[in-house]
Design an enzyme around this catalytic site. Sequence first.
Site, PDB file in Angstrom:
ATOM      1  N   GLN A   1       0.816  -1.209   0.000  1.00 21.79           N
ATOM      2  CA  GLN A   1       0.000   0.000   0.000  1.00 21.79           C
ATOM      3  C   GLN A   1       0.857   1.270   0.000  1.00 21.79           C
ATOM      4  O   GLN A   1       2.051   1.229   0.335  1.00 21.79           O
ATOM      5  CB  GLN A   1      -0.889   0.012   1.245  1.00 21.79           C
ATOM      6  CG  GLN A   1      -1.900  -1.121   1.292  1.00 21.79           C
ATOM      7  CD  GLN A   1      -2.829  -0.991   2.476  1.00 21.79           C
ATOM      8  OE1 GLN A   1      -2.784  -1.780   3.390  1.00 21.79           O
ATOM      9  NE2 GLN A   1      -3.677   0.016   2.461  1.00 21.79           N
ATOM     10  N   HIS A   2       0.210   2.372  -0.330  1.00 20.08           N
ATOM     11  CA  HIS A   2       0.687   3.748  -0.083  1.00 20.08           C
ATOM     12  C   HIS A   2       1.808   4.255  -0.989  1.00 20.08           C
ATOM     13  O   HIS A   2       2.056   5.454  -1.013  1.00 20.08           O
ATOM     14  CB  HIS A   2       1.164   3.936   1.373  1.00 20.08           C
ATOM     15  CG  HIS A   2       0.308   3.325   2.414  1.00 20.08           C
ATOM     16  ND1 HIS A   2      -1.030   3.601   2.527  1.00 20.08           N
ATOM     17  CD2 HIS A   2       0.599   2.411   3.393  1.00 20.08           C
ATOM     18  CE1 HIS A   2      -1.532   2.900   3.551  1.00 20.08           C
ATOM     19  NE2 HIS A   2      -0.566   2.167   4.082  1.00 20.08           N
TER      20      HIS A   2
ATOM     21  N   ASP B   1      -2.497  -4.795  -0.086  1.00 20.05           N
ATOM     22  CA  ASP B   1      -2.164  -6.189   0.250  1.00 20.05           C
ATOM     23  C   ASP B   1      -2.898  -6.703   1.485  1.00 20.05           C
ATOM     24  O   ASP B   1      -3.306  -7.872   1.529  1.00 20.05           O
ATOM     25  CB  ASP B   1      -0.649  -6.403   0.365  1.00 20.05           C
ATOM     26  CG  ASP B   1       0.055  -5.446   1.305  1.00 20.05           C
ATOM     27  OD1 ASP B   1      -0.599  -4.592   1.935  1.00 20.05           O
ATOM     28  OD2 ASP B   1       1.291  -5.547   1.396  1.00 20.05           O
TER      29      ASP B   1
HETATM   30  O1  LIG Z   1       1.865   0.089   4.938  1.00 17.69           O
HETATM   31  C1  LIG Z   1       1.273  -0.974   5.034  1.00 17.69           C
HETATM   32  C2  LIG Z   1      -0.151  -1.033   5.463  1.00 17.69           C
HETATM   33  O2  LIG Z   1      -0.673   0.208   5.849  1.00 17.69           O
HETATM   34  C3  LIG Z   1       2.007  -2.244   4.713  1.00 17.69           C
HETATM   35  O3  LIG Z   1       1.288  -3.361   5.128  1.00 17.69           O
HETATM   36  C4  LIG Z   1       2.317  -2.339   3.254  1.00 17.69           C
HETATM   37  O4  LIG Z   1       1.090  -2.559   2.591  1.00 17.69           O
HETATM   38  C5  LIG Z   1       3.384  -3.372   2.943  1.00 17.69           C
HETATM   39  O5  LIG Z   1       3.048  -4.680   3.248  1.00 17.69           O
HETATM   40  P1  LIG Z   1       4.026  -5.976   3.107  1.00 17.69           P
HETATM   41  O6  LIG Z   1       4.708  -5.880   1.801  1.00 17.69           O
HETATM   42  O7  LIG Z   1       4.913  -5.970   4.273  1.00 17.69           O
HETATM   43  O8  LIG Z   1       3.075  -7.138   3.147  1.00 17.69           O
END
Ligand SMILES: O=C(CO)[C@@H](O)[C@H](O)COP(=O)(O)O
Length: 475
Positions: free
Chosen positions: A71-72, A241
């Site tokens: 995300q983000h 994700d």
């Molecule tokens: O920043 C967040 C949720 O807000 C993280 O969960 C990212 O979405 C990355 O996830 P992974 O790659 O560690 O699963």
Amino acid sequence: MTLVAGIDSSTQSCKVVIRDLDTGDVVRTGRASHPDGTEVAPAAWWDALRSALAEAGGLEDVAAVSIGGQQHGMVVLDADGQVIRDALLWNDTRSAGAAADLIEEFGAATLAERTGLVPVASFTSTKLRWLRDAEPDNAARVAAVALPHDWLTWRLRGYGPAGESPHGPVLEELTTDRSDASGTGYWSPASGEYDRDLLIAALGHDAILPKVLGPGEAAGTGALGASSTADAVVLGPGAGDNAGAALGLGAGEGDAVVSIGTSGTVFAVTSTPARDESGAVAGFADASGEFLPLVATLNAARVLDAFTRVLGVDHDELGRLALDAEPGAGGAVLVPYFEGERTPNLPDATATLAGLTLASTTRENLARAAIEGMLCALADGLDAVRAQGLDPQRLLIVGGAAQNPAVQAIAAQVFEVPVVIPEPAEYVALGAAAQAAWALTGERPDWPVETVATPAQDHRPVIREQYRAAASAVS
Ligand SMILES: O=C(CO)[C@@H](O)[C@H](O)COP(=O)(O)O
Ligand SMILES: Nc1ncnc2c1ncn2[C@@H]1O[C@H](COP(=O)(O)OP(=O)(O)O)[C@@H](O)[C@H]1O
């Protein structure tokens, strides 16, 4: 047999699963690594996605595909569809000052009300504000802002810079979904609308934003490679994700999910949007039409990776060592803020190993302290989710580090809610495959999820008590 594919473009790698539409059985998989670092060229994700798809046997015989992703991440495009600079990822903390500026300008309560979020460096709006202030020439060129899964979906549909894509740079064709839009800081989960004023306040001007698709809504069709059959692949809406994992697990009322990957996350699916003015809980939307209150830490599986290196062991041996130590690790406590921290919001923090004595400084205690510290940060996250009025009856633990038996056993000592370990699987990619099936058939599939372990509850309050003391001393 009708096949559907799910993709997880996560922080460390790209994973592909191809499932039988009727049974949900996984028939083929593929994987490719992403580069290290908190600033990544999106082209590296596109290359990894194509490699992982090739390893999974391609899309020739696949009817639908959908992409979940970290995300983000800030993907900024110019009017020609070119990526202006490397994407800043969710775990890049350089925009911490920009987050503080946005809070000062609008107020935490107003931002929580308008977007479900109180800014921290992870969220896209803060990265845009950083770009405006640190790289004004780049900010001025921004014609569209996308997230990792939005950009990959666009590329897979055949859009991209002229000369590199069949359909060219049609920025209006960018799409996203509710779950990922809800992590930007300029979209309201409650109203389902973009908050343009907040985008403009962050970036300095308006820009094209991806169309927000609903659950099961198709983004279009795919055009990977030169194959004409690939043109027929239906593209699902994609997801952040964590929302993808919730879908893959079929998480529902009474469930909370803990994901231990690069990030540590705690979340639950609920029918009410969350609004936490303290900023601990992000009030995201989910991928099924509901909401996904979530707490994230920057320090999770990589904490254990670091201790495997320090102790010169692999993950299995790290786990064996940890289980040879007593709960509480003889008083050794790791506060694991190696990368700074997001929850609590301490972007400049570093990790601390406290409580060491000559007697407690053993390999066994160090291994256990690493696992306990990582899990205690997540237990604090679960408390914050419960404070939003949720009352989970079981905790589903997934992600790379959930496969470690010591993580499973120690989780049953740290969390007060019963722990369930679903079978090891790529749940984000499985959830994305469910989205692909939904977009193809119009119905959310009901595929089974097996449980492999339900460690007996063995709550040991000492672990969190000593963690609380050590963490409060460093924050
Ligand atoms: O920043 C967040 C949720 O807000 C993280 O969960 C990212 O979405 C990355 O996830 P992974 O790659 O560690 O699963
Ligand atoms: N048995 C294990 N014990 C602890 N950590 C593990 C184990 N297997 C994998 N990991 C770690 O899990 C992480 C990858 O998990 P994953 O959920 O795929 O992450 P992400 O989705 O963030 O890319 C890596 O840091 C890896 O070293």
